[in-house]
Design a protein around this motif. Structure first.
Motif, PDB file in Angstrom:
ATOM      1  N   LYS A   1      48.287 -48.168  53.091  1.00 41.82           N
ATOM      2  CA  LYS A   1      47.243 -47.753  54.037  1.00 41.82           C
ATOM      3  C   LYS A   1      47.264 -46.261  54.323  1.00 41.82           C
ATOM      4  CE  LYS A   1      46.341 -51.821  56.864  1.00 41.82           C
ATOM      5  NZ  LYS A   1      46.650 -52.468  58.141  1.00 41.82           N
ATOM      6  N   GLU A   2      48.460 -45.670  54.372  1.00 43.95           N
ATOM      7  CA  GLU A   2      48.527 -44.321  54.932  1.00 43.95           C
ATOM      8  C   GLU A   2      49.022 -43.223  53.996  1.00 43.95           C
ATOM      9  OE1 GLU A   2      50.938 -44.585  58.458  1.00 43.95           O
ATOM     10  OE2 GLU A   2      49.844 -46.347  59.151  1.00 43.95           O
ATOM     11  N   ALA A   3      49.745 -43.571  52.949  1.00 44.49           N
ATOM     12  CA  ALA A   3      50.394 -42.510  52.151  1.00 44.49           C
ATOM     13  C   ALA A   3      49.366 -41.589  51.504  1.00 44.49           C
ATOM     14  CB  ALA A   3      51.278 -43.138  51.078  1.00 44.49           C
ATOM     15  N   ASP A   4      49.763 -40.355  51.361  1.00 43.79           N
ATOM     16  CA  ASP A   4      48.941 -39.390  50.648  1.00 43.79           C
ATOM     17  C   ASP A   4      48.863 -39.826  49.172  1.00 43.79           C
ATOM     18  OD1 ASP A   4      47.881 -36.519  50.349  1.00 43.79           O
ATOM     19  OD2 ASP A   4      49.480 -36.664  48.843  1.00 43.79           O
ATOM     20  N   LEU A   5      47.686 -39.778  48.591  1.00 44.40           N
ATOM     21  CA  LEU A   5      47.489 -40.295  47.230  1.00 44.40           C
ATOM     22  C   LEU A   5      48.455 -39.648  46.232  1.00 44.40           C
ATOM     23  CD1 LEU A   5      45.810 -41.917  45.086  1.00 44.40           C
ATOM     24  CD2 LEU A   5      44.386 -39.876  44.903  1.00 44.40           C
ATOM     25  N   LEU A   6      48.546 -38.322  46.281  1.00 44.07           N
ATOM     26  CA  LEU A   6      49.378 -37.643  45.279  1.00 44.07           C
ATOM     27  C   LEU A   6      50.859 -37.910  45.513  1.00 44.07           C
ATOM     28  CD1 LEU A   6      47.471 -34.284  44.744  1.00 44.07           C
ATOM     29  CD2 LEU A   6      47.332 -36.408  43.449  1.00 44.07           C
ATOM     30  N   GLU A   7      51.250 -38.081  46.766  1.00 44.48           N
ATOM     31  CA  GLU A   7      52.644 -38.405  47.063  1.00 44.48           C
ATOM     32  C   GLU A   7      52.971 -39.805  46.511  1.00 44.48           C
ATOM     33  OE1 GLU A   7      54.996 -36.633  47.863  1.00 44.48           O
ATOM     34  OE2 GLU A   7      56.519 -38.140  48.333  1.00 44.48           O
ATOM     35  N   LEU A   8      52.037 -40.721  46.710  1.00 47.21           N
ATOM     36  CA  LEU A   8      52.207 -42.085  46.184  1.00 47.21           C
ATOM     37  C   LEU A   8      52.348 -42.013  44.648  1.00 47.21           C
ATOM     38  CD1 LEU A   8      52.163 -44.839  47.591  1.00 47.21           C
ATOM     39  CD2 LEU A   8      49.715 -44.964  47.196  1.00 47.21           C
ATOM     40  N   GLY A   9      51.505 -41.220  44.040  1.00 43.88           N
ATOM     41  CA  GLY A   9      51.547 -41.046  42.587  1.00 43.88           C
ATOM     42  C   GLY A   9      52.883 -40.455  42.141  1.00 43.88           C
ATOM     43  N   ARG A  10      53.378 -39.476  42.891  1.00 47.00           N
ATOM     44  CA  ARG A  10      54.648 -38.836  42.510  1.00 47.00           C
ATOM     45  C   ARG A  10      55.799 -39.842  42.549  1.00 47.00           C
ATOM     46  NH1 ARG A  10      52.690 -33.844  44.339  1.00 47.00           N
ATOM     47  NH2 ARG A  10      52.885 -34.474  46.496  1.00 47.00           N
ATOM     48  N   ILE A  11      55.819 -40.670  43.594  1.00 47.04           N
ATOM     49  CA  ILE A  11      56.911 -41.662  43.701  1.00 47.04           C
ATOM     50  C   ILE A  11      56.807 -42.664  42.534  1.00 47.04           C
ATOM     51  CG2 ILE A  11      57.962 -43.457  45.136  1.00 47.04           C
ATOM     52  CD1 ILE A  11      56.616 -42.109  47.582  1.00 47.04           C
ATOM     53  N   ALA A  12      55.583 -43.121  42.267  1.00 47.37           N
ATOM     54  CA  ALA A  12      55.383 -44.098  41.183  1.00 47.37           C
ATOM     55  C   ALA A  12      55.739 -43.471  39.835  1.00 47.37           C
ATOM     56  CB  ALA A  12      53.940 -44.586  41.181  1.00 47.37           C
ATOM     57  N   ASP A  13      55.378 -42.207  39.650  1.00 45.86           N
ATOM     58  CA  ASP A  13      55.648 -41.533  38.379  1.00 45.86           C
ATOM     59  C   ASP A  13      57.156 -41.371  38.153  1.00 45.86           C
ATOM     60  OD1 ASP A  13      54.593 -40.339  36.014  1.00 45.86           O
ATOM     61  OD2 ASP A  13      55.204 -38.386  36.792  1.00 45.86           O
ATOM     62  N   ARG A  14      57.862 -41.061  39.247  1.00 45.23           N
ATOM     63  CA  ARG A  14      59.327 -40.938  39.129  1.00 45.23           C
ATOM     64  C   ARG A  14      59.933 -42.271  38.727  1.00 45.23           C
ATOM     65  NH1 ARG A  14      59.429 -37.356  43.682  1.00 45.23           N
ATOM     66  NH2 ARG A  14      59.925 -39.061  45.094  1.00 45.23           N
ATOM     67  N   MET A  15      59.408 -43.328  39.297  1.00 46.00           N
ATOM     68  CA  MET A  15      59.939 -44.658  38.986  1.00 46.00           C
ATOM     69  C   MET A  15      59.615 -45.027  37.534  1.00 46.00           C
ATOM     70  SD  MET A  15      59.740 -47.595  41.692  1.00 46.00           S
ATOM     71  CE  MET A  15      60.296 -49.236  41.306  1.00 46.00           C
ATOM     72  N   ARG A  16      58.411 -44.688  37.093  1.00 44.20           N
ATOM     73  CA  ARG A  16      58.031 -44.937  35.698  1.00 44.20           C
ATOM     74  C   ARG A  16      58.960 -44.180  34.762  1.00 44.20           C
ATOM     75  NH1 ARG A  16      56.966 -41.597  31.985  1.00 44.20           N
ATOM     76  NH2 ARG A  16      56.052 -40.230  33.537  1.00 44.20           N
ATOM     77  N   GLU A  17      59.235 -42.947  35.124  1.00 44.81           N
ATOM     78  CA  GLU A  17      60.083 -42.105  34.274  1.00 44.81           C
ATOM     79  C   GLU A  17      61.513 -42.648  34.201  1.00 44.81           C
ATOM     80  OE1 GLU A  17      60.070 -38.060  35.516  1.00 44.81           O
ATOM     81  OE2 GLU A  17      60.449 -37.365  33.478  1.00 44.81           O
ATOM     82  N   LYS A  18      61.980 -43.189  35.321  1.00 44.52           N
ATOM     83  CA  LYS A  18      63.335 -43.743  35.356  1.00 44.52           C
ATOM     84  C   LYS A  18      63.425 -44.990  34.456  1.00 44.52           C
ATOM     85  CE  LYS A  18      66.353 -45.017  38.895  1.00 44.52           C
ATOM     86  NZ  LYS A  18      66.341 -45.448  40.268  1.00 44.52           N
TER      87      LYS A  18
END
Ligand code: SF4
Length: 366
Positions: A17-34
């Motif tokens: 509901k609240e997270a900044d879109l790009l911040e959400l993307g950054r967290i997901a991208d880090r997880m994808r990379e891991k």
């Protein structure tokens, strides 16, 4: 968010509901990379074979089904179906996605014969029959889900697609697909399949009448089952396509008549999910489903350009080349792409393209 922290339902809801879109993307991208440090993005060459469009469920979000007496109703003949498989193999395909409506003219014997015939003739993975089809076969044959799955597996069924999940919240199912199996049965069919050693995918169709809480309920149900069985190979979120659907028509009509708050909510949802909504759900899925290795971008509903962006929002797989696709096309949405387009799109997005099989084993790098 700390490394390896598993999101609670409350945290997931807050992020959605609240997270900044790009911040959400950054967290997901880090997880994808891991999970995929080699920077490879995969795809599979396969064909959707929809053996029939006759369906008694008549879900209001679906533009594919027809009544038995409709002039456009069909059941593919065996020869035509086998020819499609032949062509798929010619094009380098390794899998067929065999799915159809709940056709009262077909019993389990039909499916067992079909599977045996395909396996006798071809060396191809049969990814087939989503939980609603399996449960319908079971009910009609007076068998348990497990007995049905065992028969199908012995006849040649290899793996199961995650269709028919839509949103695993019975509140939503009651509105968009009241005749379809409830969430518990969808999960039960998947659990039984996993326990028989079959791999499956899980999907989520969002952007109809669900609320953020329903999305979290869905993700949590999938994650909990994966904790128990480990049988899901991938998660595929895709968005409701309103074109030619009864759901979109009824929302439009109701929005024109009396305006209650519930209708108002529905009325706000007749447009297809926006790119931002898609990316938020995709990223949250990557973060929430810490026990599912692969997340697919849906170029079929979002187009290749947004699918490229999705690779920075948690996705690591482009799904199928879809030599043939009939379900999304019936809503009027048609993105036509070739294997070459997919390879180019992955490469230009900064990743290494690779063809995989059903089980995510790499067949070929490009
Ligand atoms: S979504 Fe599946 S079960 Fe529902 S009407 Fe369409 S084909 Fe039938």
């Amino acid at each position: 968010m700390k490394n390896n922290h598993r999101l609670t339902k409350e945290e997931g809801l807050k992020l959605l509901k609240e997270a900044d879109l790009l911040e959400l993307g950054r967290i997901a991208d880090r997880m994808r990379e891991k999970l995929h440090p080699e920077g490879i993005v995969t795809f599979i060459i396969d064909r959707n074979i929809n053996y029939t469009n006759i369906c008694i469920n008549r879900c209001s979000f679906c533009a594919f089904w027809k009544n038995e007496d409709d002039p456009e109703a069909y059941l593919l003949g065996k020869d035509e179906l086998l020819k499609k498989i032949d062509e798929t193999i010619e094009l380098g395909g390794t899998q067929i996605l065999l799915q159809g409506g709940l056709n009262p003219g077909l019993d389990i014997g039909y499916f067992l014969n079909l599977l045996q015939e395909i396996k006798n003739r071809f060396d191809i993975n049969i990814h087939g029959f989503s939980p609603p089809e399996i449960c319908y076969m079971a009910d009609r044959a007076d068998l348990t889900i497990r007995e049905t799955l065992r028969l199908l597996k012995d006849a040649g069924l290899d793996s199961i697609p995650g269709g028919g999940a839509e949103i695993l919240s019975d509140r939503v199912r009651e509105i968009i697909s009241p005749r379809k199996i409830k969430s518990k049965r969808w999960l039960k069919a998947m659990e039984e399949a996993h326990r028989l050693g079959m791999k499956t995918t899980a999907t989520m169709m969002f952007g109809s009448v669900e609320k953020a809480e329903d999305v979290i309920e869905h993700l949590d149900a999938v994650r909990s089952l994966q904790d128990k069985t480990g049988g899901f190979t991938a998660f595929i979120p895709w968005s409701f396509q309103p074109g030619n659907t009864a759901l979109a028509r009824s929302i439009e009509q109701r929005a024109k008549s009396i305006y209650t708050s519930r209708i108002k909510h529905h009325a706000s949802r007749i447009y297809p999910a926006t790119a931002v909504e898609y990316l938020r759900i995709l990223a949250l899925s990557r973060i929430y489903l810490d026990n599912i290795k692969n997340i697919q971008a849906s170029w079929v509903t979002q187009g290749l350009k947004l699918a490229q962006v999705a690779l920075r929002f948690g996705a690591n797989d482009f799904g199928s080349t879809m030599i043939e696709e009939n379900v999304v096309v019936s809503t009027g949405v048609r993105y036509s792409v070739s294997k070459g387009d997919i390879i180019k799109a992955i490469r230009r997005a900064g990743f290494k393209p690779a063809q995989r099989d059903t089980y995510y084993k790499i067949i070929q790098y490009f």
